[in-house]
Design a protein around this motif. Sequence first.
Motif, PDB file in Angstrom:
ATOM      1  N   PRO A 276      12.884 -21.245   2.273  1.00  0.00           N
ATOM      2  CA  PRO A 276      12.882 -21.592   3.691  1.00  0.00           C
ATOM      3  C   PRO A 276      11.541 -22.162   4.177  1.00  0.00           C
ATOM      4  CG  PRO A 276      13.199 -19.222   3.406  1.00  0.00           C
ATOM      5  CD  PRO A 276      13.221 -19.842   2.057  1.00  0.00           C
ATOM      6  N   ALA A 277      10.432 -21.598   3.722  1.00  0.00           N
ATOM      7  CA  ALA A 277       9.126 -22.088   4.169  1.00  0.00           C
ATOM      8  C   ALA A 277       8.872 -23.501   3.672  1.00  0.00           C
ATOM      9  CB  ALA A 277       8.015 -21.153   3.693  1.00  0.00           C
ATOM     10  N   ASP A 278       9.131 -23.743   2.399  1.00  0.00           N
ATOM     11  CA  ASP A 278       8.893 -25.074   1.838  1.00  0.00           C
ATOM     12  C   ASP A 278       9.827 -26.115   2.439  1.00  0.00           C
ATOM     13  OD1 ASP A 278       6.956 -23.881   0.300  1.00  0.00           O
ATOM     14  OD2 ASP A 278       8.096 -23.942  -1.567  1.00  0.00           O
ATOM     15  N   ALA A 279      11.102 -25.759   2.604  1.00  0.00           N
ATOM     16  CA  ALA A 279      12.059 -26.706   3.177  1.00  0.00           C
ATOM     17  C   ALA A 279      11.692 -27.016   4.626  1.00  0.00           C
ATOM     18  CB  ALA A 279      13.476 -26.148   3.094  1.00  0.00           C
ATOM     19  N   THR A 280      11.281 -26.006   5.377  1.00  0.00           N
ATOM     20  CA  THR A 280      10.894 -26.211   6.773  1.00  0.00           C
ATOM     21  C   THR A 280       9.683 -27.128   6.869  1.00  0.00           C
ATOM     22  OG1 THR A 280      11.774 -24.062   7.404  1.00  0.00           O
ATOM     23  CG2 THR A 280      10.153 -25.035   8.892  1.00  0.00           C
ATOM     24  N   ARG A 281       8.711 -26.879   6.039  1.00  0.00           N
ATOM     25  CA  ARG A 281       7.478 -27.670   6.068  1.00  0.00           C
ATOM     26  C   ARG A 281       7.711 -29.128   5.677  1.00  0.00           C
ATOM     27  NH1 ARG A 281       4.913 -24.538   3.159  1.00  0.00           N
ATOM     28  NH2 ARG A 281       5.116 -25.555   1.156  1.00  0.00           N
ATOM     29  N   ARG A 282       8.616 -29.363   4.746  1.00  0.00           N
ATOM     30  CA  ARG A 282       8.789 -30.707   4.186  1.00  0.00           C
ATOM     31  C   ARG A 282       9.958 -31.496   4.765  1.00  0.00           C
ATOM     32  NH1 ARG A 282       9.054 -29.853  -1.996  1.00  0.00           N
ATOM     33  NH2 ARG A 282       9.422 -32.086  -1.860  1.00  0.00           N
ATOM     34  N   SER A 283      10.813 -30.868   5.547  1.00  0.00           N
ATOM     35  CA  SER A 283      12.010 -31.543   6.045  1.00  0.00           C
ATOM     36  C   SER A 283      11.670 -32.636   7.056  1.00  0.00           C
ATOM     37  CB  SER A 283      12.946 -30.534   6.701  1.00  0.00           C
ATOM     38  OG  SER A 283      14.083 -31.195   7.208  1.00  0.00           O
ATOM     39  N   ALA A 284      12.427 -33.717   6.979  1.00  0.00           N
ATOM     40  CA  ALA A 284      12.264 -34.825   7.925  1.00  0.00           C
ATOM     41  C   ALA A 284      13.172 -34.660   9.146  1.00  0.00           C
ATOM     42  CB  ALA A 284      12.570 -36.147   7.217  1.00  0.00           C
ATOM     43  N   CYS A 285      14.003 -33.611   9.151  1.00  0.00           N
ATOM     44  CA  CYS A 285      14.881 -33.382  10.299  1.00  0.00           C
ATOM     45  C   CYS A 285      14.641 -31.980  10.851  1.00  0.00           C
ATOM     46  CB  CYS A 285      16.354 -33.566   9.889  1.00  0.00           C
ATOM     47  SG  CYS A 285      16.995 -32.296   8.782  1.00  0.00           S
ATOM     48  N   ASP A 286      15.320 -31.655  11.933  1.00  0.00           N
ATOM     49  CA  ASP A 286      15.225 -30.319  12.515  1.00  0.00           C
ATOM     50  C   ASP A 286      15.657 -29.284  11.483  1.00  0.00           C
ATOM     51  OD1 ASP A 286      14.576 -31.558  14.888  1.00  0.00           O
ATOM     52  OD2 ASP A 286      16.465 -31.067  15.895  1.00  0.00           O
ATOM     53  N   VAL A 287      15.056 -28.096  11.567  1.00  0.00           N
ATOM     54  CA  VAL A 287      15.409 -26.994  10.670  1.00  0.00           C
ATOM     55  C   VAL A 287      15.694 -25.760  11.515  1.00  0.00           C
ATOM     56  CG1 VAL A 287      14.650 -25.515   8.768  1.00  0.00           C
ATOM     57  CG2 VAL A 287      13.937 -27.918   8.827  1.00  0.00           C
ATOM     58  N   LEU A 288      16.817 -25.114  11.226  1.00  0.00           N
ATOM     59  CA  LEU A 288      17.160 -23.852  11.850  1.00  0.00           C
ATOM     60  C   LEU A 288      17.003 -22.763  10.791  1.00  0.00           C
ATOM     61  CD1 LEU A 288      18.363 -22.005  14.069  1.00  0.00           C
ATOM     62  CD2 LEU A 288      20.630 -22.664  13.206  1.00  0.00           C
ATOM     63  N   VAL A 289      16.125 -21.805  11.044  1.00  0.00           N
ATOM     64  CA  VAL A 289      15.959 -20.676  10.133  1.00  0.00           C
ATOM     65  C   VAL A 289      16.749 -19.510  10.708  1.00  0.00           C
ATOM     66  CG1 VAL A 289      14.335 -19.094   9.028  1.00  0.00           C
ATOM     67  CG2 VAL A 289      13.652 -21.467   9.441  1.00  0.00           C
ATOM     68  N   VAL A 290      17.770 -19.105   9.978  1.00  0.00           N
ATOM     69  CA  VAL A 290      18.669 -18.045  10.422  1.00  0.00           C
ATOM     70  C   VAL A 290      18.178 -16.707   9.880  1.00  0.00           C
ATOM     71  CG1 VAL A 290      21.045 -17.193  10.332  1.00  0.00           C
ATOM     72  CG2 VAL A 290      20.610 -19.651  10.428  1.00  0.00           C
ATOM     73  N   HIS A 291      18.141 -15.710  10.749  1.00  0.00           N
ATOM     74  CA  HIS A 291      17.746 -14.361  10.321  1.00  0.00           C
ATOM     75  C   HIS A 291      18.908 -13.778   9.515  1.00  0.00           C
ATOM     76  CE1 HIS A 291      15.543 -10.626  10.379  1.00  0.00           C
ATOM     77  NE2 HIS A 291      16.678 -10.018  10.658  1.00  0.00           N
ATOM     78  N   THR A 292      18.729 -13.727   8.194  1.00  0.00           N
ATOM     79  CA  THR A 292      19.820 -13.304   7.313  1.00  0.00           C
ATOM     80  C   THR A 292      19.502 -12.022   6.550  1.00  0.00           C
ATOM     81  OG1 THR A 292      19.004 -14.657   5.491  1.00  0.00           O
ATOM     82  CG2 THR A 292      20.616 -15.673   6.962  1.00  0.00           C
ATOM     83  N   THR A 293      18.291 -11.526   6.685  1.00  0.00           N
ATOM     84  CA  THR A 293      17.910 -10.317   5.951  1.00  0.00           C
ATOM     85  C   THR A 293      17.740  -9.169   6.921  1.00  0.00           C
ATOM     86  OG1 THR A 293      15.571 -10.905   6.085  1.00  0.00           O
ATOM     87  CG2 THR A 293      16.765 -11.580   4.106  1.00  0.00           C
ATOM     88  N   GLY A 294      18.030  -7.970   6.433  1.00  0.00           N
ATOM     89  CA  GLY A 294      17.999  -6.809   7.315  1.00  0.00           C
ATOM     90  C   GLY A 294      16.681  -6.161   7.472  1.00  0.00           C
TER      91      GLY A 294
END
Length: 152
Positions: free
Chosen positions: A134-152
């Motif tokens: 998630p961190a790498d994809a967010t940093r490198r993405s050319a479009c909006d990124v939604l990070v979903v809280h998926t861990t408890g």
Amino acid sequence: MSAYRTVVVGTDGSESSLRAVARAGALAGACGATLVVACAFLPTGTDERELSRAQDVLGDEAYQVVGSSPAEETVRTAVERAAAAGAGAVRSLAVAGSPVEVLLDVVRREQADLLVVGNRGLNSIKGRLLGSVPADATRRSACDVLVVHTTG
């Protein structure tokens, strides 16, 4: 601002990633967007040393899917979860490669305007030191990124 047209979400078949798929499916359905579910996999011909090195660096989440047949089953399950959450038009892709590279390539090829990822790995020490999907994809993405809280 117009609604999202193409949403990409990655899955490795884990319950955590399927939570992100469900959220992406609900969002795509609400926007009338096409959802593209992507699964990165390690080809079955990869030697054990290479797999072990990847897991040492990236942790147990690295290459949870080995081989194209398990990847196809993973995306099939994810498509069902996305449809149940409200997604209308859903396509799936199983692509050999590293998770971040596959996601970014799919975003580019599909001309996606939103990438959805789960937060697994963001709060671990290993994730902070070495990076996480998630961190790498967010940093490198050319479009909006939604990070979903998926861990408890």
